[in-house]
Scaffold this active site. Structure first.
Site, mmCIF file in Angstrom:
data_model
loop_
_atom_site.group_PDB
_atom_site.id
_atom_site.type_symbol
_atom_site.label_atom_id
_atom_site.label_comp_id
_atom_site.label_asym_id
_atom_site.label_seq_id
_atom_site.Cartn_x
_atom_site.Cartn_y
_atom_site.Cartn_z
ATOM 1 N N GLU A 45 0.835 -1.206 0.000
ATOM 2 C CA GLU A 45 0.000 0.000 0.000
ATOM 3 C C GLU A 45 0.868 1.255 0.000
ATOM 4 O O GLU A 45 1.833 1.368 0.754
ATOM 5 C CB GLU A 45 -0.900 -0.016 1.247
ATOM 6 C CG GLU A 45 -1.836 1.164 1.362
ATOM 7 C CD GLU A 45 -2.757 1.061 2.568
ATOM 8 O OE1 GLU A 45 -3.741 1.821 2.623
ATOM 9 O OE2 GLU A 45 -2.498 0.215 3.452
ATOM 10 N N LYS A 130 -8.724 4.021 -3.438
ATOM 11 C CA LYS A 130 -9.362 3.427 -2.265
ATOM 12 C C LYS A 130 -10.703 4.094 -1.997
ATOM 13 O O LYS A 130 -10.797 5.320 -1.902
ATOM 14 C CB LYS A 130 -8.430 3.559 -1.055
ATOM 15 C CG LYS A 130 -8.865 2.747 0.153
ATOM 16 C CD LYS A 130 -7.789 2.795 1.227
ATOM 17 C CE LYS A 130 -8.107 1.899 2.402
ATOM 18 N NZ LYS A 130 -7.035 1.921 3.424
ATOM 19 N N CYS A 164 -5.974 -2.575 1.607
ATOM 20 C CA CYS A 164 -6.091 -2.563 3.059
ATOM 21 C C CYS A 164 -7.529 -2.839 3.514
ATOM 22 O O CYS A 164 -8.081 -3.888 3.222
ATOM 23 C CB CYS A 164 -5.550 -1.232 3.576
ATOM 24 S SG CYS A 164 -5.299 -1.135 5.370
#
Length: 353
Positions: A45, A130, A164
């Site tokens: 990430e 994200k 994540c």
């Protein structure tokens, strides 16, 4: 027969908040992994330029300088750093998944937590932002959109990925399952502080990530590549130099691990946690077939007459501009619309007087 290939999960630290140096480190890692026979290389990430762990350590009013540095060293999706990675992927003939802190082209401080899947021809196959920054990440990044909820159909299989905490979102995961995903890449930070050591019960991200990866792989019948960041001595030293009282928080927070999961939810291949390096696993997509007999949630083991999922994959923009003036043709009445002066239609029944 379905494809078989070697995958690499990069368990490495960036050059902290240095986009150019981190890009060159990424290139060196890509070369090492390709030399070892990897055809797909997955980075953690926001590998470029770093994960903002400081947002967990101090109050926002103390972190303005870190945010300014983060914004300065974040990268454009079509910028030179990404172009460098794409060119190297093409030169090596490998596919690369890499996390970036993406800079908005219209806002000096607008950032997204993004991930790019790059094909062996150097083209970006999937550009995902994200959906929702997690917990203290909201102090750094904006929410993304659904444009990147895509699975790439590649020579080595159908590849998807989430960043994540998105791997805890059942609908985001199902969106990829419903596109025939066969390999799922999940990318993670090097650590996730949630409590001071004296508070007890700090978040065990190794256990949590294993649960999430295994759950997705078991439900989707896919292989999982779990790639987590690594905090090296240079990153640790810079954070502690700012405030030595947080040394215990950093040192007693569990470090993330990088590993692989098969379609039954079992860990396979290499696992790295306390050492920087590259983890490898052999992926045989033929092993995704048999488990589909048991539960195929995008096939027979569902009720599409009961459940109906709609996914908006529109790329969001701050504004829509309409600059073109109406053309003469569009403003000139057509013959059917034309009205001769003095020839206005009289109301029905009117005498005209």
């Amino acid at each position: 027969m379905l494809p078989r290939f070697k995958a690499a999960a990069v368990h490495a630290a960036p050059v902290f908040l240095d986009r150019q140096a981190t890009t060159e480190k990424a290139v060196a890692i890509m070369r090492e992994a390709a030399k070892a026979g990897a055809e797909l290389v997955a980075f953690p990430e926001t590998y470029i330029p770093a994960f903002p762990v400081w947002a967990a350590l101090w109050a926002p009013i103390d972190n303005h300088d870190f945010f300014v540095r983060m914004a300065e060293h974040s990268v454009l999706a079509d910028g030179p750093e990404v172009a460098r990675i794409c060119a190297e992927a093409r030169a090596l003939g490998i596919m690369v998944s890499i996390g970036i802190s993406e800079r908005s082209p219209v806002s000096a401080g607008g950032l997204w937590n993004s991930n790019l899947l790059i094909g062996e021809d150097g083209e970006i196959l999937v550009h995902h932002r994200k959906l929702v920054p997690t917990f203290y990440e909201k102090l750094i990044w904006s929410s993304g959109d659904g444009a990147g909820l895509k699975v790439a159909d590649t020579r080595i299989g159908r590849i998807g990925g989430l960043i994540c905490g998105e791997n805890t979102n059942p609908l985001a995961r199902y969106a990829l399952m419903a596109q025939g995903e066969q390999v799922h890449i999940s990318s993670w930070p090097p650590m996730w502080p949630t409590r001071r050591p004296s508070g007890g019960g700090n978040f065990n991200n190794v256990a949590a990530n294993r649960i999430r990866a295994s759950a997705h792989c078991f439900e989707a019948k896919v292989f999982g590549i779990v790639t987590a960041g690594y905090m090296d001595a240079a990153m640790r030293d810079e954070l502690i130099a700012r405030d030595r009282t947080i040394a215990d928080v950093i040192d007693q927070t569990p470090r993330a691990a990088s590993f692989f999961v098969d379609p039954t939810g079992e860990v396979v291949g290499d696992l790295l946690q306390d050492d920087e390096g590259i983890a490898y696993a052999e992926i045989d997509l033929n092993r995704c077939v048999e488990p589909k007999q048991f539960h195929d949630v995008v096939g027979y083991y569902n009720r599409f007459d009961i459940f109906d999922l709609s996914i908006n994959r529109t790329r969001l923009t701050p504004a829509k501009f309409h600059d073109d003036a109406p053309s003469a043709a569009s403003t000139t009445p057509t013959p059917a619309d034309a009205v001769t002066p003095g020839a206005m239609q009289k109301p029905e029944g009117s005498s005209g007087r």
